[in-house]
Write an enzyme that holds these catalytic residues in place. Sequence first.
Site, PDB file in Angstrom:
ATOM      1  CG  ASP A  30      -2.040   1.007   1.093  1.00 17.07           C
ATOM      2  OD1 ASP A  30      -3.198   0.584   0.961  1.00 17.07           O
ATOM      3  OD2 ASP A  30      -1.764   2.231   1.114  1.00 17.07           O
ATOM      4  CB  ILE A  31       0.872   4.230  -2.186  1.00 14.27           C
ATOM      5  CG1 ILE A  31       1.984   5.082  -2.730  1.00 14.27           C
ATOM      6  CG2 ILE A  31      -0.374   5.050  -1.918  1.00 14.27           C
ATOM      7  CD1 ILE A  31       1.723   5.602  -4.145  1.00 14.27           C
ATOM      8  CG  ASN A  87     -12.249  -0.145   3.790  1.00 13.40           C
ATOM      9  OD1 ASN A  87     -12.612  -0.602   4.863  1.00 13.40           O
ATOM     10  ND2 ASN A  87     -11.065   0.417   3.616  1.00 13.40           N
ATOM     11  N   GLY A  93     -15.694   3.338   3.433  1.00 12.40           N
ATOM     12  CA  GLY A  93     -14.366   3.931   3.270  1.00 12.40           C
ATOM     13  C   GLY A  93     -13.632   3.480   2.033  1.00 12.40           C
ATOM     14  CD  GLN A  94     -14.828  -0.003  -2.980  1.00 11.57           C
ATOM     15  OE1 GLN A  94     -16.000  -0.194  -2.644  1.00 11.57           O
ATOM     16  NE2 GLN A  94     -14.251  -0.617  -4.008  1.00 11.57           N
ATOM     17  CB  SER A  95     -10.484   5.724  -1.456  1.00  7.28           C
ATOM     18  OG  SER A  95      -9.365   4.893  -1.302  1.00  7.28           O
ATOM     19  CG  HIS A 100      -8.724  -2.609  -2.498  1.00  6.23           C
ATOM     20  ND1 HIS A 100      -9.638  -1.919  -3.257  1.00  6.23           N
ATOM     21  CD2 HIS A 100      -8.562  -1.892  -1.362  1.00  6.23           C
ATOM     22  CE1 HIS A 100     -10.016  -0.824  -2.615  1.00  6.23           C
ATOM     23  NE2 HIS A 100      -9.391  -0.787  -1.449  1.00  6.23           N
ATOM     24  CG  HIS A 102      -6.936  -2.588   3.065  1.00  5.67           C
ATOM     25  ND1 HIS A 102      -6.182  -1.445   2.889  1.00  5.67           N
ATOM     26  CD2 HIS A 102      -8.136  -2.327   2.504  1.00  5.67           C
ATOM     27  CE1 HIS A 102      -6.912  -0.534   2.251  1.00  5.67           C
ATOM     28  NE2 HIS A 102      -8.100  -1.042   2.008  1.00  5.67           N
TER      29      HIS A 102
HETATM   30  P1  AMP Z   1      -9.682   1.781   0.222  1.00  5.82           P
HETATM   31  O1  AMP Z   1      -9.765   3.087   0.954  1.00  5.82           O
HETATM   32  O2  AMP Z   1     -10.153   0.611   1.019  1.00  5.82           O
HETATM   33  O3  AMP Z   1     -10.340   1.873  -1.134  1.00  5.82           O
HETATM   34  O4  AMP Z   1      -8.152   1.507   0.005  1.00  5.82           O
HETATM   35  C1  AMP Z   1      -7.439   1.994  -1.080  1.00  5.82           C
HETATM   36  C2  AMP Z   1      -5.990   1.848  -0.718  1.00  5.82           C
HETATM   37  O5  AMP Z   1      -5.248   1.964  -1.900  1.00  5.82           O
HETATM   38  C3  AMP Z   1      -5.474   2.907   0.255  1.00  5.82           C
HETATM   39  O6  AMP Z   1      -4.951   2.274   1.409  1.00  5.82           O
HETATM   40  C4  AMP Z   1      -4.413   3.635  -0.552  1.00  5.82           C
HETATM   41  O7  AMP Z   1      -3.309   4.024   0.236  1.00  5.82           O
HETATM   42  C5  AMP Z   1      -4.040   2.591  -1.585  1.00  5.82           C
HETATM   43  N1  AMP Z   1      -3.507   3.093  -2.837  1.00  5.82           N
HETATM   44  C6  AMP Z   1      -4.052   4.041  -3.641  1.00  5.82           C
HETATM   45  N2  AMP Z   1      -3.295   4.223  -4.730  1.00  5.82           N
HETATM   46  C7  AMP Z   1      -2.267   3.354  -4.640  1.00  5.82           C
HETATM   47  C8  AMP Z   1      -1.130   3.047  -5.453  1.00  5.82           C
HETATM   48  N3  AMP Z   1      -0.900   3.679  -6.626  1.00  5.82           N
HETATM   49  N4  AMP Z   1      -0.267   2.102  -5.037  1.00  5.82           N
HETATM   50  C9  AMP Z   1      -0.480   1.456  -3.874  1.00  5.82           C
HETATM   51  N5  AMP Z   1      -1.525   1.688  -3.059  1.00  5.82           N
HETATM   52  C10 AMP Z   1      -2.404   2.628  -3.426  1.00  5.82           C
END
Ligand code: AMP
Length: 114
Positions: A30-31, A87, A93-95, A100, A102
């Site tokens: 995760d970034i 999420n 909290g899905q962004s 995916h 975690h």
């Molecule tokens: P969520 O909020 O559950 O949708 O998680 C999305 C996750 O993706 C977050 O923890 C971000 O830090 C991670 N993320 C977003 N862009 C990247 C990326 N380019 N490389 C790795 N992780 C990412």
Amino acid sequence: MKDCIFCKIANKEIPSKIIYEDDTIVVFQDIEPQAPVHVLIIPKQHISSLNDIDEDKAGIISHIFTQIPDLAKELGVHESGYRVVVNCGADGGQSVGHLHYHLLGGRSLTWPPG
Ligand code: AMP
């Protein structure tokens, strides 16, 4: 899917720190890690969220879960413990709109989540 950041990671169109890959899934760091161990497990196939899981996708979901114990061993958290989180949607909290999982560990994780 065009414009999906995790599809681009799966297709190696943008860089990521991949720690495991097979025909079906990719696992990468995760970034913005929320714990000393924080990786994301994604299906290579674009699935938007948990809401899009059905019987046709049961094999992919099963495969993800059967890989988790070995990943936890590789990441050094198999014995200490870890958490797997999905999420879903805005309140969840899905962004990123690509399913995916975690995998978090390496410290004591609080419960309940905020
Ligand atoms: P969520 O909020 O559950 O949708 O998680 C999305 C996750 O993706 C977050 O923890 C971000 O830090 C991670 N993320 C977003 N862009 C990247 C990326 N380019 N490389 C790795 N992780 C990412």
